[in-house]
Motif scaffolding. Structure first.
Motif, PDB file in Angstrom:
ATOM      1  N   GLN A 144      43.717   8.033   8.298  1.00  0.00           N
ATOM      2  CA  GLN A 144      43.587   9.027   9.357  1.00  0.00           C
ATOM      3  C   GLN A 144      44.813   9.948   9.393  1.00  0.00           C
ATOM      4  O   GLN A 144      44.723  11.078   9.848  1.00  0.00           O
ATOM      5  N   LYS A 145      45.943   9.434   8.904  1.00  0.00           N
ATOM      6  CA  LYS A 145      47.203  10.179   8.925  1.00  0.00           C
ATOM      7  C   LYS A 145      47.443  10.957   7.648  1.00  0.00           C
ATOM      8  O   LYS A 145      48.130  11.972   7.641  1.00  0.00           O
ATOM      9  N   LYS A 146      46.933  10.434   6.525  1.00  0.00           N
ATOM     10  CA  LYS A 146      47.192  11.058   5.224  1.00  0.00           C
ATOM     11  C   LYS A 146      45.962  10.947   4.351  1.00  0.00           C
ATOM     12  O   LYS A 146      45.143  10.052   4.522  1.00  0.00           O
ATOM     13  N   ASN A 147      45.854  11.855   3.407  1.00  0.00           N
ATOM     14  CA  ASN A 147      44.678  11.894   2.536  1.00  0.00           C
ATOM     15  C   ASN A 147      44.732  10.878   1.404  1.00  0.00           C
ATOM     16  O   ASN A 147      43.704  10.555   0.820  1.00  0.00           O
ATOM     17  N   PHE A 148      45.919  10.399   1.090  1.00  0.00           N
ATOM     18  CA  PHE A 148      46.101   9.542  -0.075  1.00  0.00           C
ATOM     19  C   PHE A 148      46.851   8.288   0.349  1.00  0.00           C
ATOM     20  O   PHE A 148      48.008   8.363   0.735  1.00  0.00           O
ATOM     21  N   VAL A 149      46.178   7.141   0.312  1.00  0.00           N
ATOM     22  CA  VAL A 149      46.799   5.870   0.702  1.00  0.00           C
ATOM     23  C   VAL A 149      47.057   5.056  -0.560  1.00  0.00           C
ATOM     24  O   VAL A 149      46.167   4.870  -1.382  1.00  0.00           O
ATOM     25  N   ARG A 150      48.294   4.592  -0.695  1.00  0.00           N
ATOM     26  CA  ARG A 150      48.678   3.768  -1.844  1.00  0.00           C
ATOM     27  C   ARG A 150      49.132   2.403  -1.347  1.00  0.00           C
ATOM     28  O   ARG A 150      49.418   2.211  -0.170  1.00  0.00           O
ATOM     29  N   ALA A 151      49.232   1.468  -2.268  1.00  0.00           N
ATOM     30  CA  ALA A 151      49.661   0.117  -1.916  1.00  0.00           C
ATOM     31  C   ALA A 151      51.041   0.138  -1.260  1.00  0.00           C
ATOM     32  O   ALA A 151      51.291  -0.605  -0.306  1.00  0.00           O
ATOM     33  N   ILE A 152      51.935   0.988  -1.738  1.00  0.00           N
ATOM     34  CA  ILE A 152      53.288   1.058  -1.176  1.00  0.00           C
ATOM     35  C   ILE A 152      53.250   1.504   0.286  1.00  0.00           C
ATOM     36  O   ILE A 152      54.062   1.064   1.105  1.00  0.00           O
ATOM     37  N   ASP A 153      52.280   2.369   0.633  1.00  0.00           N
ATOM     38  CA  ASP A 153      52.127   2.787   2.030  1.00  0.00           C
ATOM     39  C   ASP A 153      51.743   1.598   2.907  1.00  0.00           C
ATOM     40  O   ASP A 153      52.208   1.461   4.032  1.00  0.00           O
ATOM     41  N   ILE A 154      50.880   0.750   2.362  1.00  0.00           N
ATOM     42  CA  ILE A 154      50.446  -0.447   3.081  1.00  0.00           C
ATOM     43  C   ILE A 154      51.627  -1.408   3.234  1.00  0.00           C
ATOM     44  O   ILE A 154      51.832  -1.985   4.308  1.00  0.00           O
ATOM     45  N   CYS A 155      52.412  -1.563   2.166  1.00  0.00           N
ATOM     46  CA  CYS A 155      53.631  -2.393   2.234  1.00  0.00           C
ATOM     47  C   CYS A 155      54.538  -1.915   3.357  1.00  0.00           C
ATOM     48  O   CYS A 155      55.016  -2.719   4.172  1.00  0.00           O
ATOM     49  N   ASP A 156      54.787  -0.614   3.376  1.00  0.00           N
ATOM     50  CA  ASP A 156      55.685  -0.030   4.375  1.00  0.00           C
ATOM     51  C   ASP A 156      55.144  -0.218   5.793  1.00  0.00           C
ATOM     52  O   ASP A 156      55.897  -0.549   6.707  1.00  0.00           O
ATOM     53  N   GLU A 157      53.858  -0.012   5.965  1.00  0.00           N
ATOM     54  CA  GLU A 157      53.239  -0.098   7.292  1.00  0.00           C
ATOM     55  C   GLU A 157      53.203  -1.530   7.822  1.00  0.00           C
ATOM     56  O   GLU A 157      53.464  -1.781   8.997  1.00  0.00           O
ATOM     57  N   MET A 158      52.887  -2.478   6.939  1.00  0.00           N
ATOM     58  CA  MET A 158      52.694  -3.860   7.376  1.00  0.00           C
ATOM     59  C   MET A 158      53.928  -4.730   7.197  1.00  0.00           C
ATOM     60  O   MET A 158      53.995  -5.839   7.737  1.00  0.00           O
ATOM     61  N   GLY A 159      54.895  -4.245   6.410  1.00  0.00           N
ATOM     62  CA  GLY A 159      56.105  -5.019   6.170  1.00  0.00           C
ATOM     63  C   GLY A 159      55.913  -6.171   5.197  1.00  0.00           C
ATOM     64  O   GLY A 159      56.655  -7.146   5.231  1.00  0.00           O
TER      65      GLY A 159
END
Length: 120
Positions: free
Chosen positions: A19-34
């Motif tokens: 919803q925030k960005k058009n391109f979600v990568r695994a690193i984004d998930i790492c950063d978001e979830m810790g």
């Protein structure tokens, strides 16, 4: 594949990030979830194999229709439960944390009754 709470959390995170960005990568998930890269990588493999996500060659992660259905349901529960707890006087941080736990175990019947009670 029966999805566990952690799988629902990953799908919800992908949904919110998308919803925030058009391109979600695994690193984004790492950063978001810790979580660590190996943990996220393993989870993405399980979710992909279960038909909940697609992973493109460039690393972009998208929800399948099935993944979107689960993520949308989980996120709706999170929002409604958070709103309810805040409305009865729970501080926002506690309300959000408690909603995050309960959203995975509340029955459809109880959730529907709560929404009716809240006129949602």
């Amino acid at each position: 594949m029966q999805l566990k709470e952690s799988g629902e959390m990953y799908l919800e995170t992908i949904y919110v990030l998308s919803q925030k960005k058009n391109f979600v990568r695994a690193i984004d998930i790492c950063d978001e979830m810790g979580y660590s890269k190996p943990s996220v990588s393993r989870a993405m493999g399980l979710l992909r194999d279960g038909g909940y996500i697609n992973v493109a060659k460039d690393g972009g992660i998208t929800l399948t229709d099935l993944g979107l259905e689960v993520a949308d349901r989980t996120y709706e529960r999170h929002k409604v439960l958070s709103k309810f707890f805040i409305s009865i006087g729970v501080d926002e941080e506690t309300a959000v944390n408690d909603a995050c736990k309960i959203e995975h175990v509340i029955s459809s019947e109880t959730f529907a009754a709560l929404k009716k009670h809240m006129n949602i």
